[in-house]
Motif scaffolding. Structure first.
Motif, PDB file in Angstrom:
ATOM      1  N   ASN A  25       9.734  40.493  -5.988  1.00 15.50           N
ATOM      2  CA  ASN A  25      10.543  41.587  -6.521  1.00 15.50           C
ATOM      3  C   ASN A  25      10.101  42.028  -7.919  1.00 15.50           C
ATOM      4  OD1 ASN A  25      11.429  39.268  -7.804  1.00 15.50           O
ATOM      5  ND2 ASN A  25      13.538  39.990  -8.005  1.00 15.50           N
ATOM      6  N   CYS A  26       8.954  41.528  -8.382  1.00 12.04           N
ATOM      7  CA  CYS A  26       8.407  41.966  -9.667  1.00 12.04           C
ATOM      8  C   CYS A  26       7.868  43.392  -9.534  1.00 12.04           C
ATOM      9  CB  CYS A  26       7.283  41.030 -10.102  1.00 12.04           C
ATOM     10  SG  CYS A  26       6.441  41.563 -11.614  1.00 12.04           S
ATOM     11  N   PRO A  27       8.128  44.261 -10.496  1.00 12.81           N
ATOM     12  CA  PRO A  27       7.599  45.623 -10.436  1.00 12.81           C
ATOM     13  C   PRO A  27       6.084  45.688 -10.302  1.00 12.81           C
ATOM     14  CG  PRO A  27       9.307  45.489 -12.104  1.00 12.81           C
ATOM     15  CD  PRO A  27       9.051  44.080 -11.640  1.00 12.81           C
ATOM     16  N   CYS A  28       5.383  44.629 -10.749  1.00 14.21           N
ATOM     17  CA  CYS A  28       3.919  44.624 -10.613  1.00 14.21           C
ATOM     18  C   CYS A  28       3.482  44.690  -9.154  1.00 14.21           C
ATOM     19  CB  CYS A  28       3.332  43.372 -11.259  1.00 14.21           C
ATOM     20  SG  CYS A  28       3.451  43.339 -13.062  1.00 14.21           S
ATOM     21  N   ASN A  29       4.365  44.273  -8.253  1.00  8.99           N
ATOM     22  CA  ASN A  29       4.036  44.263  -6.831  1.00  8.99           C
ATOM     23  C   ASN A  29       4.585  45.474  -6.085  1.00  8.99           C
ATOM     24  OD1 ASN A  29       2.755  41.687  -6.943  1.00  8.99           O
ATOM     25  ND2 ASN A  29       4.772  40.727  -7.036  1.00  8.99           N
ATOM     26  N   ASP A  30       5.180  46.404  -6.799  1.00 12.31           N
ATOM     27  CA  ASP A  30       5.783  47.561  -6.154  1.00 12.31           C
ATOM     28  C   ASP A  30       4.710  48.514  -5.634  1.00 12.31           C
ATOM     29  OD1 ASP A  30       7.149  50.337  -6.002  1.00 12.31           O
ATOM     30  OD2 ASP A  30       8.815  48.935  -6.269  1.00 12.31           O
ATOM     31  N   ASP A  31       4.940  49.064  -4.465  1.00 13.16           N
ATOM     32  CA  ASP A  31       3.979  49.965  -3.840  1.00 13.16           C
ATOM     33  C   ASP A  31       3.780  51.253  -4.630  1.00 13.16           C
ATOM     34  OD1 ASP A  31       3.653  48.168  -1.776  1.00 13.16           O
ATOM     35  OD2 ASP A  31       5.165  49.118  -0.495  1.00 13.16           O
ATOM     36  N   ASP A  32       4.745  51.599  -5.486  1.00  8.62           N
ATOM     37  CA  ASP A  32       4.668  52.865  -6.211  1.00  8.62           C
ATOM     38  C   ASP A  32       3.852  52.791  -7.495  1.00  8.62           C
ATOM     39  OD1 ASP A  32       6.173  54.282  -4.370  1.00  8.62           O
ATOM     40  OD2 ASP A  32       8.077  53.799  -5.347  1.00  8.62           O
ATOM     41  N   ILE A  33       3.414  51.601  -7.884  1.00 11.32           N
ATOM     42  CA  ILE A  33       2.695  51.469  -9.148  1.00 11.32           C
ATOM     43  C   ILE A  33       1.439  52.349  -9.183  1.00 11.32           C
ATOM     44  CG2 ILE A  33       1.310  49.894 -10.562  1.00 11.32           C
ATOM     45  CD1 ILE A  33       4.264  49.656 -11.068  1.00 11.32           C
ATOM     46  N   GLU A  34       0.703  52.404  -8.104  1.00  4.07           N
ATOM     47  CA  GLU A  34      -0.521  53.213  -8.092  1.00  4.07           C
ATOM     48  C   GLU A  34      -0.219  54.697  -8.264  1.00  4.07           C
ATOM     49  OE1 GLU A  34      -3.649  52.196  -8.300  1.00  4.07           O
ATOM     50  OE2 GLU A  34      -2.779  50.180  -8.458  1.00  4.07           O
ATOM     51  N   SER A  35       0.820  55.183  -7.592  1.00  5.50           N
ATOM     52  CA  SER A  35       1.176  56.589  -7.739  1.00  5.50           C
ATOM     53  C   SER A  35       1.742  56.866  -9.132  1.00  5.50           C
ATOM     54  CB  SER A  35       2.194  57.002  -6.667  1.00  5.50           C
ATOM     55  OG  SER A  35       3.391  56.255  -6.775  1.00  5.50           O
ATOM     56  N   ILE A  36       2.407  55.868  -9.713  1.00  6.12           N
ATOM     57  CA  ILE A  36       2.910  56.005 -11.086  1.00  6.12           C
ATOM     58  C   ILE A  36       1.739  56.110 -12.060  1.00  6.12           C
ATOM     59  CG2 ILE A  36       4.100  54.781 -12.954  1.00  6.12           C
ATOM     60  CD1 ILE A  36       6.003  53.656 -10.774  1.00  6.12           C
ATOM     61  N   LYS A  37       0.717  55.307 -11.844  1.00  9.11           N
ATOM     62  CA  LYS A  37      -0.469  55.357 -12.708  1.00  9.11           C
ATOM     63  C   LYS A  37      -1.128  56.731 -12.682  1.00  9.11           C
ATOM     64  CE  LYS A  37      -3.360  51.924 -12.255  1.00  9.11           C
ATOM     65  NZ  LYS A  37      -4.157  50.857 -11.575  1.00  9.11           N
ATOM     66  N   GLU A  38      -1.079  57.379 -11.524  1.00  5.50           N
ATOM     67  CA  GLU A  38      -1.673  58.714 -11.406  1.00  5.50           C
ATOM     68  C   GLU A  38      -0.985  59.733 -12.301  1.00  5.50           C
ATOM     69  OE1 GLU A  38      -1.683  59.831  -7.327  1.00  5.50           O
ATOM     70  OE2 GLU A  38      -3.005  58.191  -6.700  1.00  5.50           O
ATOM     71  N   LEU A  39       0.320  59.530 -12.550  1.00  4.92           N
ATOM     72  CA  LEU A  39       1.056  60.468 -13.394  1.00  4.92           C
ATOM     73  C   LEU A  39       0.534  60.459 -14.829  1.00  4.92           C
ATOM     74  CD1 LEU A  39       4.704  59.816 -12.142  1.00  4.92           C
ATOM     75  CD2 LEU A  39       3.245  61.777 -11.613  1.00  4.92           C
ATOM     76  N   TYR A  40      -0.017  59.336 -15.262  1.00  3.35           N
ATOM     77  CA  TYR A  40      -0.555  59.256 -16.614  1.00  3.35           C
ATOM     78  C   TYR A  40      -1.830  60.071 -16.781  1.00  3.35           C
ATOM     79  CZ  TYR A  40       2.792  55.650 -17.891  1.00  3.35           C
ATOM     80  OH  TYR A  40       3.957  54.969 -18.164  1.00  3.35           O
ATOM     81  N   GLN A  41      -2.419  60.499 -15.686  1.00  3.10           N
ATOM     82  CA  GLN A  41      -3.611  61.328 -15.765  1.00  3.10           C
ATOM     83  C   GLN A  41      -3.283  62.799 -15.973  1.00  3.10           C
ATOM     84  OE1 GLN A  41      -6.629  59.837 -16.036  1.00  3.10           O
ATOM     85  NE2 GLN A  41      -5.342  57.998 -15.968  1.00  3.10           N
TER      86      GLN A  41
END
Length: 218
Positions: A25-41
């Protein structure tokens, strides 16, 4: 619905990069992290995030928050700053404006009572007012945001807005928002004091008197 409990974690593997040790249940393992990283671009997000990191590293333990706000604004190329302030901090707002202008910023400031809208507009009764049977204008954070939007500010600074009013201001501000100070009249605008005193002076007020004692009288 996913549930996260970062405030209860004592390992903080996210900081060390040892994400293989994290729980499911750690956010590091959340499936959305990669899509969240894209927002920083996205250009605006990248600009804010990049210069936030630089400001943090350069000012860490050395510069005041006021200095960091100015550094951040300059790094981002923001020259027109907005201040949304509480009437009760008018003196502080005046000083803040002087400092920002001295440091070459254009400053637009809007007070919380802008528009002088009576509290009766919100169906507030006389008994519910701070001073019954007097004229009391409501705080107008939406107005603060809309007027600063109209002034085309590039970064808005919150100075002492009430709980909830700050939420509305952030909701309607078109420019990015940062907080210089929050309101806590009891603790001299230092709300963390309630946490530092939660095991002593404020124990009963925050946790309730469950054992019949009066708390620690230190």
């Amino acid at each position: 619905m996913n549930k996260y409990y970062c405030a209860l974690c004592t390992d903080h593997y996210c900081r060390s990069g040892e994400v293989e040790k994290t729980t499911l249940n750690c956010p590091c393992n959340d499936d959305d992290i990669e899509s969240i990283k894209e927002l920083y671009q996205e250009e605006e997000n990248f600009n804010l995030a990049y210069h936030s990191a630089l400001t943090e590293a350069e000012g860490y333990g050395n510069k005041t928050r006021l200095e960091e706000i100015m550094d951040f604004a300059k790094k981002c190329g923001f020259s027109r700053l907005g201040i949304a302030f509480c009437l009760g901090l008018s003196k502080e707002a005046n000083t803040l404006c002087k400092i920002l202008r001295h440091n070459s910023f254009e400053v637009v400031s809007v007070i919380c009572k802008n528009g002088s809208i009576p509290k009766e507009f919100l169906n507030i009764s006389q008994e519910q007012k701070l001073r019954p049977n007097t004229y009391e204008p409501m705080c107008n954070p939406i107005g603060q945001a809309k007027l600063l939007n109209k002034a085309e500010t590039e970064l808005n600074i919150i100075l002492g807005l009430c709980v909830g009013h700050d939420s509305l201001f952030i909701k309607y501000s078109e420019a990015p928002v940062t907080v210089f100070a929050v309101k806590d009249r009891v603790l001299a605008h230092n709300p963390l004091g309630a946490l530092y005193l939660c095991d002593s002076y404020y124990k009963n007020r925050l946790f309730g008197n469950t054992n019949g004692s009066n708390g620690d009288k230190k």
